[in-house]
Design an enzyme around this catalytic site. Structure first.
Site, mmCIF file in Angstrom:
data_model
loop_
_atom_site.group_PDB
_atom_site.id
_atom_site.type_symbol
_atom_site.label_atom_id
_atom_site.label_comp_id
_atom_site.label_asym_id
_atom_site.label_seq_id
_atom_site.Cartn_x
_atom_site.Cartn_y
_atom_site.Cartn_z
ATOM 1 N N CYS A 2 39.504 36.582 25.522
ATOM 2 C CA CYS A 2 39.530 36.680 24.072
ATOM 3 C C CYS A 2 39.134 38.094 23.640
ATOM 4 O O CYS A 2 38.246 38.706 24.227
ATOM 5 C CB CYS A 2 38.597 35.702 23.348
ATOM 6 S SG CYS A 2 38.943 33.974 23.712
ATOM 7 N N ARG A 27 43.521 40.768 26.445
ATOM 8 C CA ARG A 27 42.402 39.891 26.797
ATOM 9 C C ARG A 27 42.734 38.411 26.628
ATOM 10 O O ARG A 27 41.975 37.543 27.065
ATOM 11 C CB ARG A 27 41.180 40.224 25.930
ATOM 12 C CG ARG A 27 40.709 41.642 26.080
ATOM 13 C CD ARG A 27 39.496 41.889 25.207
ATOM 14 N NE ARG A 27 38.362 41.105 25.650
ATOM 15 C CZ ARG A 27 37.506 41.470 26.577
ATOM 16 N NH1 ARG A 27 37.658 42.634 27.164
ATOM 17 N NH2 ARG A 27 36.517 40.693 26.927
ATOM 18 N N TRP A 74 42.200 33.456 24.424
ATOM 19 C CA TRP A 74 42.606 32.844 25.690
ATOM 20 C C TRP A 74 41.873 31.508 25.700
ATOM 21 O O TRP A 74 40.655 31.448 25.799
ATOM 22 C CB TRP A 74 42.180 33.713 26.872
ATOM 23 C CG TRP A 74 42.716 33.206 28.171
ATOM 24 C CD1 TRP A 74 43.953 33.445 28.693
ATOM 25 C CD2 TRP A 74 42.024 32.392 29.140
ATOM 26 N NE1 TRP A 74 44.078 32.814 29.915
ATOM 27 C CE2 TRP A 74 42.924 32.166 30.208
ATOM 28 C CE3 TRP A 74 40.757 31.824 29.187
ATOM 29 C CZ2 TRP A 74 42.579 31.405 31.328
ATOM 30 C CZ3 TRP A 74 40.418 31.066 30.293
ATOM 31 C CH2 TRP A 74 41.324 30.859 31.348
ATOM 32 N N ASN A 100 34.039 34.889 21.864
ATOM 33 C CA ASN A 100 34.597 35.077 23.206
ATOM 34 C C ASN A 100 33.580 34.481 24.166
ATOM 35 O O ASN A 100 32.399 34.803 24.082
ATOM 36 C CB ASN A 100 34.759 36.583 23.483
ATOM 37 C CG ASN A 100 35.118 36.858 24.925
ATOM 38 O OD1 ASN A 100 35.779 36.056 25.580
ATOM 39 N ND2 ASN A 100 34.688 38.008 25.430
ATOM 40 N N GLY A 101 34.026 33.594 25.068
ATOM 41 C CA GLY A 101 33.098 33.000 26.038
ATOM 42 C C GLY A 101 33.083 31.490 25.928
ATOM 43 O O GLY A 101 34.033 30.884 25.419
ATOM 44 N N GLU A 484 48.343 41.239 48.280
ATOM 45 C CA GLU A 484 48.449 41.859 46.959
ATOM 46 C C GLU A 484 49.900 41.791 46.459
ATOM 47 O O GLU A 484 50.141 41.509 45.283
ATOM 48 C CB GLU A 484 47.934 43.312 47.034
ATOM 49 C CG GLU A 484 48.058 44.135 45.783
ATOM 50 C CD GLU A 484 47.309 43.574 44.570
ATOM 51 O OE1 GLU A 484 46.545 42.607 44.703
ATOM 52 O OE2 GLU A 484 47.540 44.108 43.472
ATOM 53 N N LYS A 488 50.947 39.854 42.978
ATOM 54 C CA LYS A 488 51.678 40.512 41.879
ATOM 55 C C LYS A 488 52.929 39.724 41.530
ATOM 56 O O LYS A 488 53.260 39.537 40.369
ATOM 57 C CB LYS A 488 52.100 41.946 42.262
ATOM 58 C CG LYS A 488 51.046 43.000 42.309
ATOM 59 C CD LYS A 488 50.531 43.450 40.974
ATOM 60 C CE LYS A 488 49.244 42.727 40.672
ATOM 61 N NZ LYS A 488 48.038 43.440 41.025
ATOM 62 N N GLU A 491 52.052 36.373 39.675
ATOM 63 C CA GLU A 491 51.576 36.472 38.293
ATOM 64 C C GLU A 491 52.629 37.038 37.345
ATOM 65 O O GLU A 491 52.639 36.712 36.164
ATOM 66 C CB GLU A 491 50.258 37.250 38.194
ATOM 67 C CG GLU A 491 50.338 38.701 38.504
ATOM 68 C CD GLU A 491 48.994 39.413 38.375
ATOM 69 O OE1 GLU A 491 48.242 39.122 37.448
ATOM 70 O OE2 GLU A 491 48.708 40.276 39.223
ATOM 71 N N HIS A 507 51.463 29.929 63.476
ATOM 72 C CA HIS A 507 50.474 28.848 63.365
ATOM 73 C C HIS A 507 50.751 27.950 62.155
ATOM 74 O O HIS A 507 49.886 27.203 61.734
ATOM 75 C CB HIS A 507 49.056 29.426 63.291
ATOM 76 C CG HIS A 507 48.693 30.205 64.515
ATOM 77 N ND1 HIS A 507 48.506 29.613 65.750
ATOM 78 C CD2 HIS A 507 48.530 31.533 64.711
ATOM 79 C CE1 HIS A 507 48.221 30.548 66.646
ATOM 80 N NE2 HIS A 507 48.233 31.726 66.032
ATOM 81 N N LYS A 607 43.512 39.635 30.889
ATOM 82 C CA LYS A 607 43.099 40.778 31.705
ATOM 83 C C LYS A 607 41.660 40.654 32.172
ATOM 84 O O LYS A 607 41.321 40.970 33.290
ATOM 85 C CB LYS A 607 43.271 42.046 30.863
ATOM 86 C CG LYS A 607 42.872 43.317 31.566
ATOM 87 C CD LYS A 607 44.029 43.875 32.320
ATOM 88 C CE LYS A 607 43.676 45.070 33.165
ATOM 89 N NZ LYS A 607 44.510 45.119 34.360
HETATM 90 C C1 F6R Z 1 45.759 40.790 39.229
HETATM 91 C C2 F6R Z 1 44.545 41.078 38.500
HETATM 92 C C3 F6R Z 1 43.361 40.192 38.727
HETATM 93 C C4 F6R Z 1 42.066 41.026 38.688
HETATM 94 C C5 F6R Z 1 40.842 40.104 38.777
HETATM 95 C C6 F6R Z 1 39.557 40.881 38.791
HETATM 96 O O1 F6R Z 1 46.763 41.714 38.937
HETATM 97 O O2 F6R Z 1 44.497 41.972 37.714
HETATM 98 O O3 F6R Z 1 43.455 39.478 39.918
HETATM 99 O O4 F6R Z 1 42.073 41.922 39.747
HETATM 100 O O5 F6R Z 1 40.847 39.240 37.677
HETATM 101 O O6 F6R Z 1 39.425 41.650 37.636
HETATM 102 P P1 F6R Z 1 38.375 42.829 37.556
HETATM 103 O O7 F6R Z 1 38.807 43.884 38.526
HETATM 104 O O8 F6R Z 1 38.430 43.296 36.143
HETATM 105 O O9 F6R Z 1 37.048 42.251 37.937
#
Ligand code: F6R
Length: 612
Positions: A2, A27, A74, A100-101, A484, A488, A491, A507, A607
């Site tokens: 949020c 956010r 969010w 937020n929270g 990774e 990507k 998501e 396995h 984010k």
């Molecule tokens: C994926 C992504 C998330 C963040 C994770 C940690 O692209 O961005 O997996 O890496 O939520 O976020 P931070 O680094 O802000 O603690």
């Protein structure tokens, strides 16, 4: 999650509020709403869906007011509907709250308030705060700040709250606990926001708020107190980045811009990190040489992409500094009884510095006596503030929800830590450190080279757009890169994707391969440990079962069995992740575009994950 913004000053509040929300939409984007302080009443508008829906609703009835609060959500408690969108108001419609929270004890609060006659209109935890504040404001003779101080004492959980009341619309009151809130100091105007990006166009003067501090802003000043009402001295700082850093700058998406910013981000993170005596310079480390020498182990804690950076760190730090490195998902570490003590260095990696899982794990480690070093991209955020030391990555603001440049700079940062530890513990000489550092300094140009030649990869990606599933294979540091790449793709493209260690294929995972399954194999090692050969055997194994294989290989590496080869510049094996990740970011980006997805704001995500 949020995003929260508040404004009070001479201008029409709607502009800074909507602009602020646009900057904070990363956010959360399930709904958006504002409350404006007009004479003796509040103007409230809120809409499910993205900010655009709110903006369309506002064009029909443009309100005039000089103060207000805004929220982009969010959803946690209550689905993403108009009714559950913030702000939430009291029964008189005069007091509005955004949040937020999570308020953990909201069920009890709601029951108590309903018993006192309050009528609720949403399913959120937040609405209980609006009703509670309304009662407390009355018992504090209309003093909203005093009401907030009192209210917070009975709240459990994590929260940033902003409140405004129609009787004194120029006053906005905020508080934070385990969730971000910054103050922006303008000229006869003041701001509150989850992130400085919201008001960077108006002022570069910001004030940090500590845990459980209540802030009251008016056009002419701010006042910060603790929960007992004792006045606190504001800790002002200057925002060092420019507002252009938070704009797309001609790119179609923030993510693409951020992918292309990676050469600079890596170069900036390396800047000034070695001195003339071949020593790595980490002023922020705050550990004496004796403390470093007596370390028994390192524990890396992080989530998501940052966790993958931590996995890569293990390979480098164990090799260079000869010290055990454990890497753990922050959300799992927190609920274990880990063997951590004062001879453990915990490295908490977080782009945002606000990730609740990482923050809670950090506190757990701290309570067991560990020393905490944060690797973070966001100045003055909670994780670095609660750590003993911090090494900032200099990636600049990362706006796209999917992390790209932050990841590369996190790997660089943990490598710098590894080299520093190796040197201090006497395992590596200055000459050896200098050699590796110089090779790291060549990485920006090599990333540039990859970015100059991504067009064929983008075209190739489009050919796989209807695949059901994509598998990624890697070994050694290529394994976290595979994870990774898969993250990507999940998501951004909403495709099933998995990353596997090449050795694990037989396995179980090999059963997933069917005719036409795309498999991306990362082959970054040369002939060290015979791993190239082993990965090429994996390529043959999946090809024999119908897979269409794309291999990411360094220039000059011999590759057999691949339908497509993506070449990346050569580098020693530990540095290869910095290069091998880039084509995978582009692959996921292009896949999202061709599948018509929202690249910068993928569904269901946010984010900054400020709830556990
Ligand atoms: C994926 C992504 C998330 C963040 C994770 C940690 O692209 O961005 O997996 O890496 O939520 O976020 P931070 O680094 O802000 O603690």
């Amino acid at each position: 999650m949020c995003g929260i913004v508040g404004y009070t000053g001479p201008q029409s509040a709607i502009t800074p509020l909507i602009e602020g929300l646009r900057r904070l939409e990363y956010r959360g984007y399930d709904s958006a709403g504002i409350a404006l302080g007009t004479a003796n009443r509040l103007f409230i508008e809120k809409r499910a869906g993205k900010l655009l829906n709110l903006e369309s609703a506002l064009t029909a009835t443009p309100p005039v007011a000089n103060s207000g609060i805004g929220h982009t959500r969010w959803a946690t408690h209550g689905g993403p509907t108009d009714r559950n969108a913030h702000p939430h108001v009291d029964n008189e419609g005069k007091l509005a709250v955004i949040h937020n929270g999570i308020i953990e004890n909201y069920t009890q609060l709601r029951a108590d308030l309903e018993a006192r006659g309050h009528v609720f209109t949403s399913e959120t935890d937040t609405e209980s705060v609006a009703h509670l504040l309304s009662d407390l404001r009355k018992s504090h003779n209309g003093d909203l700040s005093a009401a907030m101080r009192e209210a917070v004492k009975s709240l459990r959980g994590s929260f940033t709250l902003l409140a405004i009341h129609a009787d004194q619309p120029e006053v906005i009151v905020g508080v934070r606990r385990n969730s971000p809130l910054v103050v922006g100091l303008g000229n006869k105007e003041n701001f509150l926001a989850s992130d400085v990006a919201a008001f960077i166009d108006y002022t570069k003067r910001a004030v940090e708020l500590g845990q459980d501090e209540v802030v009251t802003i008016t056009p002419v000043g701010i006042e910060i107190t603790d929960l007992e009402g004792n006045k606190l001295v504001p800790k002002e700082y200057e925002i060092t980045w420019d507002s252009s850093a938070a704009q797309k700058g001609g790119f179609t998406h923030f993510m693409l811009k951020e992918i292309f910013e990676q050469p600079k981000a890596v170069a900036d993170t390396l800047l000034g990190r070695i001195n003339a005596d071949d020593h790595i310079v980490l002023d922020e480390l705050h550990l004496t040489n004796d403390e470093i020498k007596s370390l028994k182990k390192i524990v890396v804690l992080a989530c998501g992409t940052a966790f993958h950076a931590g996995m890569i760190a293990k390979y480098a730090i164990e090799k260079w500094a000869q010290i055990t490195v454990e890497v753990e998902l922050a959300s799992e570490f927190r609920y274990r009884d880990p063997l951590v003590d004062s001879q453990t260095l915990v490295i908490a990696i977080s782009q945002s510095g606000e990730t609740m899982d990482t923050l809670m794990a950090l506190r757990h480690a701290k309570s067991l006596g560990a020393r905490i070093l944060a690797v973070c991209n966001t100045n003055s955020s909670t994780i670095p503030r609660e750590s003993d030391a911090v090494l900032y990555t200099h990636a600049g603001p990362e706006i796209a929800v999917a992390s790209t440049k932050a990841f590369l700079t996190q790997v660089i940062a943990v490598y710098l830590i590894g080299l520093h530890l190796a040197q201090t513990r006497g395992v590596m000489t200055g000459h050896q450190v200098r050699e590796i550092f110089e090779e790291m300094s060549e990485l920006p140009a090599k990333i540039e080279q990859i970015l100059e030649t991504v067009e064929p990869l983008r075209e190739l990606t489009r050919g796989f757009k209807d695949s059901n599933s994509v598998l990624f294979l890697g070994r050694h540091v290529g394994f976290p890169v595979a994870l990774e790449g898969a993250l990507k793709l999940k998501e951004l493209a909403y495709m099933h994707a998995e990353g596997f260690a090449g050795g694990e294929l037989k396995h179980g995972p090999i059963a997933l391969i069917e005719e036409g399954t795309p498999v991306i194999a990362i082959l970054p090692f040369g002939h060290e440990h015979g791993l190239d050969e082993k990965m090429l055997s994996n390529v043959q194994e999946v090809k024999a079962r119908g897979a269409r294989v794309i291999v990411i290989a360094r220039e000059g590496a011999e590759v057999t069995g691949a339908e497509h080869i993506i070449r990346i510049p050569s580098a020693s094996s530990l540095l290869q992740p910095i290069l091998a990740t880039v084509p995978l970011q582009v692959f996921a980006y292009e896949m999202a575009v061709v599948r018509g997805n929202d690249v910068d704001q993928p569904r269901n995500l946010a984010k900054s994950v400020t709830v556990e």
